[in-house]
Write a protein that holds these residues in place. Structure first.
Motif, PDB file in Angstrom:
ATOM      1  N   PHE A  19       0.831  -1.207   0.000  1.00 13.87           N
ATOM      2  CA  PHE A  19       0.000   0.000   0.000  1.00 13.87           C
ATOM      3  C   PHE A  19       0.873   1.267   0.000  1.00 13.87           C
ATOM      4  CE2 PHE A  19      -2.262   3.183   2.672  1.00 13.87           C
ATOM      5  CZ  PHE A  19      -3.354   3.421   1.851  1.00 13.87           C
ATOM      6  N   ARG A  20       1.847   1.313   0.884  1.00 10.25           N
ATOM      7  CA  ARG A  20       2.739   2.481   0.986  1.00 10.25           C
ATOM      8  C   ARG A  20       3.635   2.617  -0.244  1.00 10.25           C
ATOM      9  NH1 ARG A  20       3.828   3.931   6.986  1.00 10.25           N
ATOM     10  NH2 ARG A  20       2.099   2.854   7.967  1.00 10.25           N
ATOM     11  N   LEU A  21       4.123   1.472  -0.748  1.00 15.01           N
ATOM     12  CA  LEU A  21       4.982   1.491  -1.937  1.00 15.01           C
ATOM     13  C   LEU A  21       4.227   2.028  -3.145  1.00 15.01           C
ATOM     14  CD1 LEU A  21       7.742   0.708  -3.202  1.00 15.01           C
ATOM     15  CD2 LEU A  21       6.696  -1.511  -3.740  1.00 15.01           C
ATOM     16  N   GLN A  22       3.004   1.546  -3.356  1.00 14.26           N
ATOM     17  CA  GLN A  22       2.195   2.054  -4.469  1.00 14.26           C
ATOM     18  C   GLN A  22       2.022   3.561  -4.364  1.00 14.26           C
ATOM     19  OE1 GLN A  22      -0.825  -1.558  -5.608  1.00 14.26           O
ATOM     20  NE2 GLN A  22      -1.697   0.259  -4.772  1.00 14.26           N
ATOM     21  N   TYR A  23       1.717   4.032  -3.167  1.00 11.00           N
ATOM     22  CA  TYR A  23       1.504   5.464  -2.973  1.00 11.00           C
ATOM     23  C   TYR A  23       2.762   6.249  -3.344  1.00 11.00           C
ATOM     24  CZ  TYR A  23      -0.363   9.774  -1.141  1.00 11.00           C
ATOM     25  OH  TYR A  23      -0.811  11.060  -1.035  1.00 11.00           O
ATOM     26  N   LEU A  24       3.914   5.756  -2.948  1.00  7.09           N
ATOM     27  CA  LEU A  24       5.177   6.407  -3.280  1.00  7.09           C
ATOM     28  C   LEU A  24       5.444   6.352  -4.787  1.00  7.09           C
ATOM     29  CD1 LEU A  24       8.006   7.607  -2.522  1.00  7.09           C
ATOM     30  CD2 LEU A  24       8.764   5.220  -2.304  1.00  7.09           C
ATOM     31  N   CYS A  25       5.330   5.175  -5.351  1.00  2.00           N
ATOM     32  CA  CYS A  25       5.729   4.967  -6.748  1.00  2.00           C
ATOM     33  C   CYS A  25       4.826   5.663  -7.760  1.00  2.00           C
ATOM     34  CB  CYS A  25       5.779   3.481  -7.067  1.00  2.00           C
ATOM     35  SG  CYS A  25       7.098   2.605  -6.218  1.00  2.00           S
ATOM     36  N   PHE A  26       3.551   5.766  -7.470  1.00  2.00           N
ATOM     37  CA  PHE A  26       2.631   6.331  -8.455  1.00  2.00           C
ATOM     38  C   PHE A  26       2.489   7.850  -8.344  1.00  2.00           C
ATOM     39  CE2 PHE A  26       1.657   1.891  -8.979  1.00  2.00           C
ATOM     40  CZ  PHE A  26       1.442   1.808 -10.353  1.00  2.00           C
ATOM     41  N   GLN A  27       3.265   8.483  -7.461  1.00  2.00           N
ATOM     42  CA  GLN A  27       3.260   9.941  -7.393  1.00  2.00           C
ATOM     43  C   GLN A  27       3.730  10.551  -8.712  1.00  2.00           C
ATOM     44  OE1 GLN A  27       2.121  12.004  -4.847  1.00  2.00           O
ATOM     45  NE2 GLN A  27       1.371  10.087  -3.984  1.00  2.00           N
ATOM     46  N   SER A  28       4.771   9.953  -9.301  1.00  2.00           N
ATOM     47  CA  SER A  28       5.301  10.501 -10.561  1.00  2.00           C
ATOM     48  C   SER A  28       4.285  10.370 -11.696  1.00  2.00           C
ATOM     49  CB  SER A  28       6.620   9.822 -10.943  1.00  2.00           C
ATOM     50  OG  SER A  28       6.437   8.424 -11.091  1.00  2.00           O
ATOM     51  N   GLU A  29       3.505   9.289 -11.697  1.00  2.00           N
ATOM     52  CA  GLU A  29       2.443   9.130 -12.701  1.00  2.00           C
ATOM     53  C   GLU A  29       1.372  10.195 -12.485  1.00  2.00           C
ATOM     54  OE1 GLU A  29       1.882   6.578 -15.387  1.00  2.00           O
ATOM     55  OE2 GLU A  29       4.020   6.842 -15.057  1.00  2.00           O
ATOM     56  N   ALA A  30       0.984  10.404 -11.244  1.00  2.00           N
ATOM     57  CA  ALA A  30      -0.028  11.411 -10.939  1.00  2.00           C
ATOM     58  C   ALA A  30       0.442  12.790 -11.386  1.00  2.00           C
ATOM     59  CB  ALA A  30      -0.329  11.408  -9.442  1.00  2.00           C
ATOM     60  N   GLU A  31       1.699  13.082 -11.140  1.00  2.00           N
ATOM     61  CA  GLU A  31       2.260  14.372 -11.551  1.00  2.00           C
ATOM     62  C   GLU A  31       2.267  14.502 -13.076  1.00  2.00           C
ATOM     63  OE1 GLU A  31       6.508  16.659 -11.204  1.00  2.00           O
ATOM     64  OE2 GLU A  31       5.850  15.463  -9.491  1.00  2.00           O
ATOM     65  N   LEU A  32       2.629  13.427 -13.759  1.00  2.00           N
ATOM     66  CA  LEU A  32       2.671  13.425 -15.220  1.00  2.00           C
ATOM     67  C   LEU A  32       1.317  13.785 -15.827  1.00  2.00           C
ATOM     68  CD1 LEU A  32       4.354  12.708 -17.788  1.00  2.00           C
ATOM     69  CD2 LEU A  32       3.620  10.336 -17.448  1.00  2.00           C
ATOM     70  N   TYR A  33       0.251  13.313 -15.201  1.00  2.00           N
ATOM     71  CA  TYR A  33      -1.102  13.548 -15.712  1.00  2.00           C
ATOM     72  C   TYR A  33      -1.825  14.684 -14.995  1.00  2.00           C
ATOM     73  CZ  TYR A  33      -0.292   9.309 -18.254  1.00  2.00           C
ATOM     74  OH  TYR A  33       0.252   8.388 -19.104  1.00  2.00           O
ATOM     75  N   GLY A  34      -1.206  15.247 -13.967  1.00  2.00           N
ATOM     76  CA  GLY A  34      -1.879  16.288 -13.206  1.00  2.00           C
ATOM     77  C   GLY A  34      -3.154  15.760 -12.563  1.00  2.00           C
ATOM     78  N   ASN A  35      -3.106  14.487 -12.144  1.00  2.00           N
ATOM     79  CA  ASN A  35      -4.301  13.833 -11.618  1.00  2.00           C
ATOM     80  C   ASN A  35      -3.888  12.944 -10.450  1.00  2.00           C
ATOM     81  OD1 ASN A  35      -6.537  12.232 -11.103  1.00  2.00           O
ATOM     82  ND2 ASN A  35      -7.004  11.884 -13.266  1.00  2.00           N
ATOM     83  N   TYR A  36      -4.223  13.367  -9.259  1.00  2.00           N
ATOM     84  CA  TYR A  36      -3.854  12.606  -8.068  1.00  2.00           C
ATOM     85  C   TYR A  36      -4.984  11.680  -7.608  1.00  2.00           C
ATOM     86  CZ  TYR A  36       0.424  15.164  -7.987  1.00  2.00           C
ATOM     87  OH  TYR A  36       1.643  15.665  -8.339  1.00  2.00           O
ATOM     88  N   ARG A  37      -5.914  11.395  -8.512  1.00  2.00           N
ATOM     89  CA  ARG A  37      -7.009  10.467  -8.228  1.00  2.00           C
ATOM     90  C   ARG A  37      -6.848   9.173  -9.025  1.00  2.00           C
ATOM     91  NH1 ARG A  37      -9.386  10.790  -3.992  1.00  2.00           N
ATOM     92  NH2 ARG A  37     -11.225   9.831  -4.847  1.00  2.00           N
TER      93      ARG A  37
END
Length: 167
Positions: A19-37
């Protein structure tokens, strides 16, 4: 580093680290798309626990630390669905994502007789798309995720692992 990374099936004890690893790792994807959902950022710990209990979840471990994970399931048509592949940022670029992907594929073939594999990647996620193309996946379509992100659908046929015998 002194330790090697091992890959195995996840256990219930791993859920919080995943759970914590996913949250850390997918931050860059969220930033790339401007979508933290995006899905990996809104998944609950209870959902991760359920997934570990019912689906295929493989983890990469460095000692006791979970440093990578991938999820998989088999649908009614024999399609092995693979998702949420992630590797801790400090260990990216060393082939660990490829090893996790292969582990999920192998488990889906052995455990459920998958006939093909399907996954998605965000259309702007060039590193992920490159990894999947290198692993033999081809684009078969496009879709939009529930979070509004445009996704590329990729597939490849499932092939049983080849065993080499020595003379």
């Amino acid at each position: 580093m002194g330790m090697s990374v091992t890959i195995s099936a996840a256990t219930a004890r791993d859920a919080e680290q995943i759970f914590r690893l996913q949250y850390l790792c997918f931050q860059s994807e969220a930033e790339l798309y401007g979508n933290y959902r995006i899905a990996p950022l809104v998944q609950t710990l209870a959902s991760v626990r359920d997934e570990v209990a019912t689906d295929l979840v493989c983890v990469a471990r460095l000692g006791e630390e979970v440093v990578g994970s991938v999820c998989g399931s088999l649908d009614a048509e024999g399609v092995g669905r693979i998702g949420r592949l992630c590797v801790h940022p400090r260990l990216q670029g060393h082939g660990l994502g490829t090893r996790l992907l292969r582990a999920a594929e192998s488990a889906l073939v052995d455990g459920g007789a998958a006939t093909r594999f399907r996954l998605t990647a965000g259309e702007r996620s060039e590193g992920n798309l490159r990894l999947y193309r290198k692993a033999g996946y081809a684009r078969v379509g496009d879709t939009t995720g529930e979070d509004g992100v445009r996704l590329i659908l990729l597939e490849k046929p499932a092939v049983a692992p080849e065993f080499v015998t020595s003379a």
